[in-house]
Design a protein around this motif. Structure first.
Motif, PDB file in Angstrom:
ATOM      1  N   GLU A   1      44.857  41.790  34.610  1.00 44.17           N
ATOM      2  CA  GLU A   1      43.466  42.188  34.836  1.00 44.17           C
ATOM      3  C   GLU A   1      43.426  43.343  35.834  1.00 44.17           C
TER       4      GLU A   1
ATOM      5  N   ILE B   1      40.784  44.693  38.277  1.00 49.41           N
ATOM      6  CA  ILE B   1      39.467  44.450  38.869  1.00 49.41           C
ATOM      7  C   ILE B   1      39.032  45.725  39.579  1.00 49.41           C
TER       8      ILE B   1
ATOM      9  N   GLU C   1      46.228  42.745  38.797  1.00 43.43           N
ATOM     10  CA  GLU C   1      46.715  41.396  39.111  1.00 43.43           C
ATOM     11  C   GLU C   1      47.225  40.709  37.842  1.00 43.43           C
TER      12      GLU C   1
ATOM     13  N   GLU D   1      47.838  37.636  35.281  1.00 50.50           N
ATOM     14  CA  GLU D   1      47.049  36.460  34.906  1.00 50.50           C
ATOM     15  C   GLU D   1      47.623  35.806  33.650  1.00 50.50           C
TER      16      GLU D   1
ATOM     17  N   LYS E   1      35.991  34.998  32.629  1.00 46.33           N
ATOM     18  CA  LYS E   1      37.098  35.021  33.582  1.00 46.33           C
ATOM     19  C   LYS E   1      36.780  34.110  34.747  1.00 46.33           C
ATOM     20  N   MET E   2      37.822  33.516  35.261  1.00 45.47           N
ATOM     21  CA  MET E   2      37.703  32.831  36.540  1.00 45.47           C
ATOM     22  C   MET E   2      38.289  33.759  37.595  1.00 45.47           C
TER      23      MET E   2
ATOM     24  N   GLY F   1      43.807  35.605  39.049  1.00 43.72           N
ATOM     25  CA  GLY F   1      45.008  36.278  39.548  1.00 43.72           C
ATOM     26  C   GLY F   1      45.970  35.280  40.179  1.00 43.72           C
TER      27      GLY F   1
HETATM   28 MG    MG Z   1      41.243  38.241  37.959  1.00 45.71          MG
END
Ligand code: MG
Ligand code: OOG
Length: 257
Positions: A134, A136, A101, A103, A57-58, A228
């Protein structure tokens, strides 16, 4: 400082879903390089316990995300099989303070690993793009951290969900895809793909470059979360989150105990 010991500490907090103090309070001299090493060691521990590396993931690729956590540069993290939700349902038990978020996920069909990578290389190596969500969950108290802390904590990775429908990379202008996120019916965030480094493909370019510095590559079948598109929103049991991706359908996720 003993990076192995710090990795064990973080892994334990990730497993138990209990908040911890920032590492940098105790070790102000930790560098970003140390933090990526701690991340790798933490994940090695999870792999040794039977988990699987399924992608990357970024994070902090949009301005909205950078501003909301006060960290101004993109980071990467490792995605494990245990993080993928098979159903659009999130149980908050065992999590500290989850946030959601929207994505866009890229799924690779070819190996990609080069410092000189271009968007064209990414398109050639991509099987499909999938609207995704996602969740988090920073392991740090108050969701507050520095760049070094968040990298060590695997970029706050917790859970992710990919929609049922994958799209050819050429089926949409991914920078122009609008996103509307609702919580319990009320609009809580709006954005567009361009929020992610101007175009989400640039996030995969940057990830490939960052990984290639460590001799790491994207493997066929791997998932890449590009970051995100909007700020992340806290969720609690009973919430229903709906994320509409303009022209590509909507995801609806139920949050439970
Ligand atoms: Mg993310
Ligand atoms: C860091 C993880 C950021 C994203 O998509 O920007 C991230 C955090 O905000 O806790 O996943």
């Amino acid at each position: 400082m003993d990076l192995e010991e710090l990795a064990k500490r973080i892994a334990e907090h990730q497993r138990r879903g209990v908040a911890m103090k920032k590492l940098t309070l105790e070790y102000p001299d930790l560098t970003v390089e140390h933090a990526y090493r701690i991340q790798a060691l933490t994940v090695e521990g999870h792999l040794a316990a039977g988990d699987r590396l399924v992608g990357w993931k970024m994070g902090l690729t949009s301005r909205a995300k950078q501003v909301s956590v006060g960290v101004e540069e993109p980071i990467y993290g490792r995605l494990l099989g245990s993080m993928e939700l098979r159903e659009p349902r999130l149980s908050v038990s065992g999590l500290v303070h989850p946030r959601v978020e929207p994505e866009l996920a890229f799924v690779m069909k070819e190996r990609l690993g080069s410092k000189a990578v271009t968007p064209r290389d990414v398109w050639n190596a991509t099987e499909c793009v999938i609207p995704a969500v996602e969740f988090i969950d920073s392991r740090y108290e108050n969701f507050s951290f520095t760049l070094v802390d968040v990298v060590a904590d695997n970029a706050s990775s917790s859970k992710f969900y990919l929609g049922d429908q994958g799209f050819s990379p050429y089926d949409a202008r991914w920078d122009e895809v609008g996103v509307v996120m609702r919580k319990n019916g009320a609009v809580v965030q709006t954005g567009a793909g361009a929020a992610v480094l101007g175009h989400p493909v640039r996030s995969v370019v940057m990830l490939t470059q960052m990984l290639s510095r460590e001799d790491l590559v994207l493997e066929p079948g791997m998932v890449v979360l590009t970051g995100g598109i909007t700020e992340a929103i806290p969720v609690t049991a009973g919430d229903v989150v709906q994320i509409a991706f303009d022209g590509l359908g909507a995801l609806e996720l139920r949050i439970s105990e």
